[in-house]
Write an enzyme that holds these catalytic residues in place. Sequence first.
Site, PDB file in Angstrom:
ATOM      1  CG  HIS A 193      -1.829   1.181   1.250  1.00 20.36           C
ATOM      2  ND1 HIS A 193      -2.822   1.394   0.329  1.00 20.36           N
ATOM      3  CD2 HIS A 193      -1.859   2.247   2.077  1.00 20.36           C
ATOM      4  CE1 HIS A 193      -3.436   2.523   0.597  1.00 20.36           C
ATOM      5  NE2 HIS A 193      -2.871   3.072   1.645  1.00 20.36           N
TER       6      HIS A 193
ATOM      7  CG  ASP B   4      -0.795   6.031   2.170  1.00 25.50           C
ATOM      8  OD1 ASP B   4      -1.930   5.791   1.727  1.00 25.50           O
ATOM      9  OD2 ASP B   4      -0.361   5.564   3.259  1.00 25.50           O
TER      10      ASP B   4
ATOM     11  CG  ASP C 244      -5.503   3.270   4.141  1.00 18.57           C
ATOM     12  OD1 ASP C 244      -6.029   2.870   5.206  1.00 18.57           O
ATOM     13  OD2 ASP C 244      -4.575   4.100   4.128  1.00 18.57           O
TER      14      ASP C 244
ATOM     15  CG  ASP D 270       0.552   1.410   5.262  1.00 18.25           C
ATOM     16  OD1 ASP D 270      -0.362   0.775   4.699  1.00 18.25           O
ATOM     17  OD2 ASP D 270       0.338   2.307   6.102  1.00 18.25           O
TER      18      ASP D 270
ATOM     19  CG  HIS E 269      -6.539   7.001   1.188  1.00 23.24           C
ATOM     20  ND1 HIS E 269      -6.204   6.285   0.063  1.00 23.24           N
ATOM     21  CD2 HIS E 269      -5.678   6.627   2.138  1.00 23.24           C
ATOM     22  CE1 HIS E 269      -5.187   5.488   0.351  1.00 23.24           C
ATOM     23  NE2 HIS E 269      -4.835   5.679   1.601  1.00 23.24           N
TER      24      HIS E 269
HETATM   25 ZN   LIG Z   1      -3.335   4.845   2.681  1.00 19.85          ZN
END
Ligand SMILES: [Zn+2]
Length: 1076
Positions: free
Chosen positions: A87, A89, A201, A338, A481
């Site tokens: 994951h 971000d 997420d 993550d 997000h």
């Molecule tokens: Zn995230």
Amino acid sequence: MAPGCCPLRAAQVSSPCLHKTASLPWGARDRAQTCSPASHPQMLAVYSLLPFDNQDGGVWKQGFDITYEPNEWDTEPLQVFVVPHSHNDPGWIKTFDKYYYDQTQHILNSMVLKMQEDPRRRFIWSEISFFSKWWDNISAQKRAAVRRLVGNGQLEMVTGGWVMPDEANSHYFAMIDQLIEGHQWLEKNIGVTPRSGWAVDPFGYSSTMPYLLKRSNLTAMLIQRVHYAIKKHFAATQNLEFMWRQTWDPDSSTDIFCHMMPFYSYDVPHTCGPDPKICCQFDFKRLPGGRINCPWKVPPRAITDANVAERAQLLLDQYRKKSKLYRSKVLLVPLGDDFRYDKPQEWDAQFLNYQRIFDFLNSRPDLHVQAQFGTLSDYFDALYKKVGIVPGMRPPGFPVLTGDFFSYADREDHYWTGYYTSRPFYKSLDRVLEAHLRGAEILYSLALAHARRASADGRYPLSDYALLSNARRNLGLFQHHDAIAGTAKEAVAVDYGVRLLHSLTNLKRVITNAAHYLVLGDKDTYHHDPAAPFLSTDDTRPSQDSLPEKTVVRLDTSPRFLVVFNPLEQERLSVVPVLVDSPHVHVLSEEGQPLPFQLSATWSSATEVVPDIYQVSVLARLPALGLRVLQLHRSSEGLAALRSSTRLYLNGRDLPVRKPEAVPLHVFPAAANDFCLENQHLQACFSGHSGLLQSLRRAGEEQGHRVSSEFLVYGTRTSKDKSGAYLFLPDGEAKPYAPKNPPVVRVTEGPLFSEVATYYQHVQTTVRLYNVPGVEGLSLDVSCLVDIRDHINKELALRFSTDIESDNTFFTDLNGFQIQPRRYQRKLPLQANFYPMPAMAYIQDMQSRLTLLTAQALGVSSLSSGQLEVILDRRLMQDDNRGLGQGLKDNKRTCNRFRLLLERRTTANKVQDERPISFPSLLSHITSMHLNAEALVMPVALEKPVLPVLRSFVPLATTLPCDFHILNLRMLQAEDDSLPSTEAALILHRKGFDCSLEAKNLGFNCTTSQGKHQHLLGPHGNCHVPHPPGVVCGEGEEWSGWAAQEQHQHCRRVGTAALWWAWTAGIRLAEAAAAF
Ligand SMILES: [Zn+2]
């Protein structure tokens, strides 16, 4: 029933199963039931049903004990797909770039190497923002290797958006735009179209997303962050996999298969089965000696010949238990977290150890299991095969769900409802950028089409396409997000802010360049000089965290010309504000006809004017998607304006007053009596003391409505768990905002608008009533300039209290795309009853509906009958333990903008209102568009020695139906990334609306499409059956719009999606537009 209006049909409600009874015991299995809350879950009903009691479930804390019979898989073996994922971000603790350099590039580099070592390995990737950046930096060889991995099914691109967007605060324009950006990138560079959606997420899920994914040709999707009590309920009833249906879709054509993950998190401890203590032992990144370990105190052990039997049995037990929560014997087991897999050792640790377990399990027929690495689509395909359907169909016996998954709690009463408001400054900037992007895309497309037709594209700045492309990507990035959510670190928020401002500035250039070309009377005289632009915009933002400042148009002996852009696809009669340096001014149309305008002072504070700067508010008719030319003349003979006059109530305050010269001002030391503003449609009355709204009365009605507004303050708890960027944990009900001083109230009355400006210490609010024909005068314009930088752990709310008998029901929008009814749940804590409001919220009873329309996403609720309440800003001094490691202390001066609309309901009935479906009125839709797409004023540069002839640009010769929205007109990329091709994507949206609201005096001259494309341009009544708010241009009968009969010749699929379509030649588009 009003003539010409049609009632909502029962068929609009897709799920026939709305009983609120039949509470199901935990663990109840009801495959046989075909029509019950369990087989057709409707989320509003589910909320009424559940006790939300948070009982301790044992090892699966938020669930229950799962048992099974060892022989359950004897006839049909368990098929396990372990799906490795990472994951990433695009900005959170670190900026997008920093994550890329520190982690993401290493993850992707290792991926190429490690996947090639064993063809049985699999991996999925979702964020194209990162992937495309990496792609730009790798060799041709590596690119070829990636294409091979995708081609042979080892690497799957899931969802394929630019980011994994926030689904609460994002607007559907930006959601679609970032999806297009990602999908177009994938098609062009890898030649692949995503099939499955992956959203582990986002903090709650909107039902807009399944619609967009389905329309993008995806057939399945996965979600994770759903309220733990709902997960438990769906696990107990085997409803974690369902067809997700739109509430407004009368058939099943937009259903998409959805998999909901059952446990607390998407990390490895919470994905192999119910017991995190055991699952953690199968996260081989946590092998002893590494940097992370298992908090449950039992470390993983490397798999050897000696322990493989015991380890595999232990894991299989978890797999089997997890499988009991689902209807099929295919099991999905995500394996990641993550920023995982950034080092080659981690690839080896996970892939080698798991392969040993798989080899063991698969070699033992008595275990009745087949385990392997898989991609997300490998899992879905196996499931489809097992139940005997093709992708896209509804698996027999699986439930159909309607509704959404807000609001989210991950444990206890920790509701993630704070992020609906966190960092409202950027939530507002996001929408400003969005409006500019849409305007720039449309004007650029039109200008380019015209330039190409005139063979002038050699002189047109085609390179503006790179600016558009960059803005799409920056807007896309901000839908992430942790970006628009307001949940990133301060420095990361600044990074986003800089990107947004940079793109805003660039888009203004694209708009002014296009407008310049389009208004030129003689296109042959066109010359683009980047150093001396012909037009500028009338505001500037000095930095990423400042509010816009209006520029002043200096009047001269020769006339000053203004070009005004109307980004709406409807003609509008609007009041266009311009600042000038003299009260001695005339405003003329392009043809030299005088235009009415109102002259007002400009204020630097509550009581002081800015000397020599005046606001000219011109009443102008602006063509749809067009450009209007206006002239400002300095006049020698007196004042030509319709002047306003102002009353200033000091309420006992001793403040210096600086009076304007050219407009009258009366100062009163004490509070006034209550007073009212009025136009031909509406009377709004205010308290003289507080300056706040007290009541609203519609013209022709005897009785007014109490609609009183007040400011309130929430604190946070004194206990360990406090509010933060994500969580809203108030210390009880809100308390009235108690400023040190009474407010200064300034009332300005004029012929075109009147307004009340109220100055409190932390908030200045302006309520304006336009007195002009058309849409503008039918609602109140409300803005709140908020500054709570001296607050500590406080949230400022604006509440409207009315006599509308709304009971416990209110309505909020999802992504500006559709309306979701809400029920205030007394069994839940206060903070659970807040919902996202990206575009509007309303309350209603049999007679009236009050809608609050918003220009930025904020959190909203209705905590008592007749109330509507919105959180304006929040300042929180501490972290709320969700990984951010910071409070929310970087508040800015923020301007929140609203419209308040009171409507009379004419054909309401109770049965209809009980349905889990609702639509805004047509007036509400159009008011929302006015609020979100302001007219743009562009002064012609003063320095031009000889001014060319300018002509207003009117691209549409007739009106589009009122229920049509041109969401975008977007030039597609040429082979050279920085240039436009000859194709444009036209995205149309036909809006569903409710005709039980009064339809007379609506003030717009468009008509609706009546749901029939063949009558698009014919005369119509003003109402039709509410139509699904679908994007038009899909199946044949849905398509309507430009030259409908010719659709098949001129409309084709672009990339993967049925959503976006292209005109095969951009020039055709301009011709079609001109032919209207
Ligand atoms: Zn995230």
